[in-house]
Write a protein that holds these residues in place. Structure first.
Motif, PDB file in Angstrom:
ATOM      1  N   THR A   2       3.410  -6.404  -6.575  1.00  0.00           N
ATOM      2  CA  THR A   2       3.155  -5.430  -5.934  1.00  0.00           C
ATOM      3  C   THR A   2       1.685  -5.080  -6.039  1.00  0.00           C
ATOM      4  O   THR A   2       0.964  -5.255  -7.382  1.00  0.00           O
ATOM      5  CB  THR A   2       3.915  -4.158  -6.675  1.00  0.00           C
ATOM      6  OG1 THR A   2       5.190  -4.399  -6.516  1.00  0.00           O
ATOM      7  CG2 THR A   2       3.793  -2.960  -6.049  1.00  0.00           C
ATOM      8  N   THR A   3       0.776  -4.577  -5.192  1.00  0.00           N
ATOM      9  CA  THR A   3      -0.361  -4.453  -5.101  1.00  0.00           C
ATOM     10  C   THR A   3      -0.775  -2.938  -5.176  1.00  0.00           C
ATOM     11  O   THR A   3      -1.729  -2.603  -4.641  1.00  0.00           O
ATOM     12  CB  THR A   3      -1.278  -5.294  -3.856  1.00  0.00           C
ATOM     13  OG1 THR A   3      -0.617  -4.797  -2.724  1.00  0.00           O
ATOM     14  CG2 THR A   3      -1.077  -6.636  -4.034  1.00  0.00           C
ATOM     15  N   HIS A   4       0.437  -2.271  -4.918  1.00  0.00           N
ATOM     16  CA  HIS A   4       0.156  -0.565  -4.738  1.00  0.00           C
ATOM     17  C   HIS A   4       1.167  -0.030  -5.861  1.00  0.00           C
ATOM     18  O   HIS A   4       2.278  -0.479  -6.215  1.00  0.00           O
ATOM     19  CB  HIS A   4       0.297  -0.198  -3.460  1.00  0.00           C
ATOM     20  CG  HIS A   4       1.826  -0.477  -2.895  1.00  0.00           C
ATOM     21  ND1 HIS A   4       1.819  -1.608  -2.426  1.00  0.00           N
ATOM     22  CD2 HIS A   4       2.950   0.158  -2.870  1.00  0.00           C
ATOM     23  CE1 HIS A   4       3.293  -1.717  -1.944  1.00  0.00           C
ATOM     24  NE2 HIS A   4       3.691  -0.530  -2.214  1.00  0.00           N
ATOM     25  N   GLN A   5       0.682   1.135  -6.024  1.00  0.00           N
ATOM     26  CA  GLN A   5       1.491   2.005  -6.917  1.00  0.00           C
ATOM     27  C   GLN A   5       1.467   3.332  -6.217  1.00  0.00           C
ATOM     28  O   GLN A   5       0.613   4.017  -5.679  1.00  0.00           O
ATOM     29  CB  GLN A   5       0.707   2.515  -8.310  1.00  0.00           C
ATOM     30  CG  GLN A   5       0.621   1.068  -9.264  1.00  0.00           C
ATOM     31  CD  GLN A   5      -0.362   1.667 -10.478  1.00  0.00           C
ATOM     32  OE1 GLN A   5      -1.431   1.498 -10.348  1.00  0.00           O
ATOM     33  NE2 GLN A   5       0.315   1.629 -11.515  1.00  0.00           N
ATOM     34  N   ARG A   6       2.887   3.991  -6.435  1.00  0.00           N
ATOM     35  CA  ARG A   6       3.083   5.410  -5.820  1.00  0.00           C
ATOM     36  C   ARG A   6       3.190   6.308  -7.115  1.00  0.00           C
ATOM     37  O   ARG A   6       4.028   6.232  -7.945  1.00  0.00           O
ATOM     38  CB  ARG A   6       4.307   5.316  -5.071  1.00  0.00           C
ATOM     39  CG  ARG A   6       4.297   4.377  -3.970  1.00  0.00           C
ATOM     40  CD  ARG A   6       5.717   4.204  -3.291  1.00  0.00           C
ATOM     41  NE  ARG A   6       5.735   3.005  -2.390  1.00  0.00           N
ATOM     42  CZ  ARG A   6       5.157   2.675  -1.246  1.00  0.00           C
ATOM     43  NH1 ARG A   6       4.364   3.900  -0.465  1.00  0.00           N
ATOM     44  NH2 ARG A   6       4.867   1.702  -0.594  1.00  0.00           N
ATOM     45  N   PHE A   7       2.537   7.634  -6.820  1.00  0.00           N
ATOM     46  CA  PHE A   7       2.616   8.451  -7.976  1.00  0.00           C
ATOM     47  C   PHE A   7       3.360   9.913  -7.261  1.00  0.00           C
ATOM     48  O   PHE A   7       3.106   9.962  -6.077  1.00  0.00           O
ATOM     49  CB  PHE A   7       1.170   8.870  -8.344  1.00  0.00           C
ATOM     50  CG  PHE A   7       0.427   7.646  -8.834  1.00  0.00           C
ATOM     51  CD1 PHE A   7       0.179   7.682 -10.336  1.00  0.00           C
ATOM     52  CD2 PHE A   7      -0.161   6.979  -8.051  1.00  0.00           C
ATOM     53  CE1 PHE A   7      -0.343   6.469 -10.753  1.00  0.00           C
ATOM     54  CE2 PHE A   7      -0.870   5.587  -8.616  1.00  0.00           C
ATOM     55  CZ  PHE A   7      -0.902   5.468 -10.133  1.00  0.00           C
ATOM     56  N   ARG A   8       4.052  10.569  -8.212  1.00  0.00           N
ATOM     57  CA  ARG A   8       4.637  11.780  -7.944  1.00  0.00           C
ATOM     58  C   ARG A   8       5.528  11.707  -6.378  1.00  0.00           C
ATOM     59  O   ARG A   8       5.214  12.288  -5.652  1.00  0.00           O
ATOM     60  CB  ARG A   8       3.556  13.013  -7.535  1.00  0.00           C
ATOM     61  CG  ARG A   8       2.828  13.118  -9.036  1.00  0.00           C
ATOM     62  CD  ARG A   8       2.136  14.637  -8.724  1.00  0.00           C
ATOM     63  NE  ARG A   8       1.370  14.891 -10.008  1.00  0.00           N
ATOM     64  CZ  ARG A   8       1.475  15.935 -10.711  1.00  0.00           C
ATOM     65  NH1 ARG A   8       2.195  17.070 -10.254  1.00  0.00           N
ATOM     66  NH2 ARG A   8       0.799  16.071 -11.686  1.00  0.00           N
ATOM     67  N   LYS A   9       6.393  11.104  -6.658  1.00  0.00           N
ATOM     68  CA  LYS A   9       7.557  10.586  -5.536  1.00  0.00           C
ATOM     69  C   LYS A   9       8.321  11.863  -5.493  1.00  0.00           C
ATOM     70  O   LYS A   9       8.534  12.479  -6.468  1.00  0.00           O
ATOM     71  CB  LYS A   9       8.351   9.440  -6.007  1.00  0.00           C
ATOM     72  CG  LYS A   9       7.579   8.404  -6.071  1.00  0.00           C
ATOM     73  CD  LYS A   9       8.612   6.871  -6.080  1.00  0.00           C
ATOM     74  CE  LYS A   9       7.928   5.650  -6.519  1.00  0.00           C
ATOM     75  NZ  LYS A   9       9.104   4.621  -7.088  1.00  0.00           N
ATOM     76  N   PHE A  10       8.431  12.142  -4.200  1.00  0.00           N
ATOM     77  CA  PHE A  10       9.629  13.257  -3.945  1.00  0.00           C
ATOM     78  C   PHE A  10      10.012  13.073  -2.563  1.00  0.00           C
ATOM     79  O   PHE A  10       9.839  12.269  -1.840  1.00  0.00           O
ATOM     80  CB  PHE A  10       8.925  14.602  -4.103  1.00  0.00           C
ATOM     81  CG  PHE A  10       7.920  15.028  -2.965  1.00  0.00           C
ATOM     82  CD1 PHE A  10       8.103  15.783  -1.972  1.00  0.00           C
ATOM     83  CD2 PHE A  10       6.310  14.265  -3.188  1.00  0.00           C
ATOM     84  CE1 PHE A  10       7.229  15.957  -0.953  1.00  0.00           C
ATOM     85  CE2 PHE A  10       5.608  14.549  -1.978  1.00  0.00           C
ATOM     86  CZ  PHE A  10       5.893  15.384  -0.921  1.00  0.00           C
TER      87      PHE A  10
END
Length: 136
Positions: A2-10
């Protein structure tokens, strides 16, 4: 890998219960060294609307939230390279841009301003999209 991160999913049904939506989104995505911040508005990070009727107050909130979100993704306001500002009335341009200019003094991002008919909630007078690039 994975080359990306996701923050504060909703899910949008939480943020917009008055609308019939069910979309999985997040507040910030970091893809390698590029950070994309979801459009920031009068909604604070706890989901409360602040600054009703006051474009400058909404912009202060949006920039406060943007700073927090950028930092959570390992970035800073100094890393901002592009902003897009949406306003619902030409009269809001000066108060909104004054606040943004204060927060981004000396940063020199490219900027686009757009006057729109409306935003996701009728209380929103402005919205700002931000892209930042973390130095290598």
């Amino acid at each position: 890998m994975t080359t990306h991160q996701r923050f504060r999913k909703f899910n949008t049904k939480e943020a917009y219960p008055e609308q019939s939506l069910d979309n999985d989104v997040c507040m910030v995505v970091r893809a390698n060294n590029t950070v994309y911040v979801r459009g920031q508005t009068a909604m604070d990070l706890d989901g409360k609307i602040v600054g009703i009727g006051d474009a400058a107050a909404q912009t202060e909130n949006a920039m406060t939230c943007a700073k927090v979100l950028l930092e959570e993704a390992g970035s800073t306001l100094e890393d901002v390279v592009k902003i897009v500002i949406y306003i619902t009335d030409r009269a809001y341009r000066e108060p909104v841009y004054r606040v943004v200019g204060k927060w981004l003094k000396g940063v020199y991002p490219v900027s686009t301003g757009i006057i729109v008919q409306g935003l996701a909630k009728p209380e929103y007078l402005m919205e700002i999209d931000i892209i930042a690039e973390i130095p290598a």
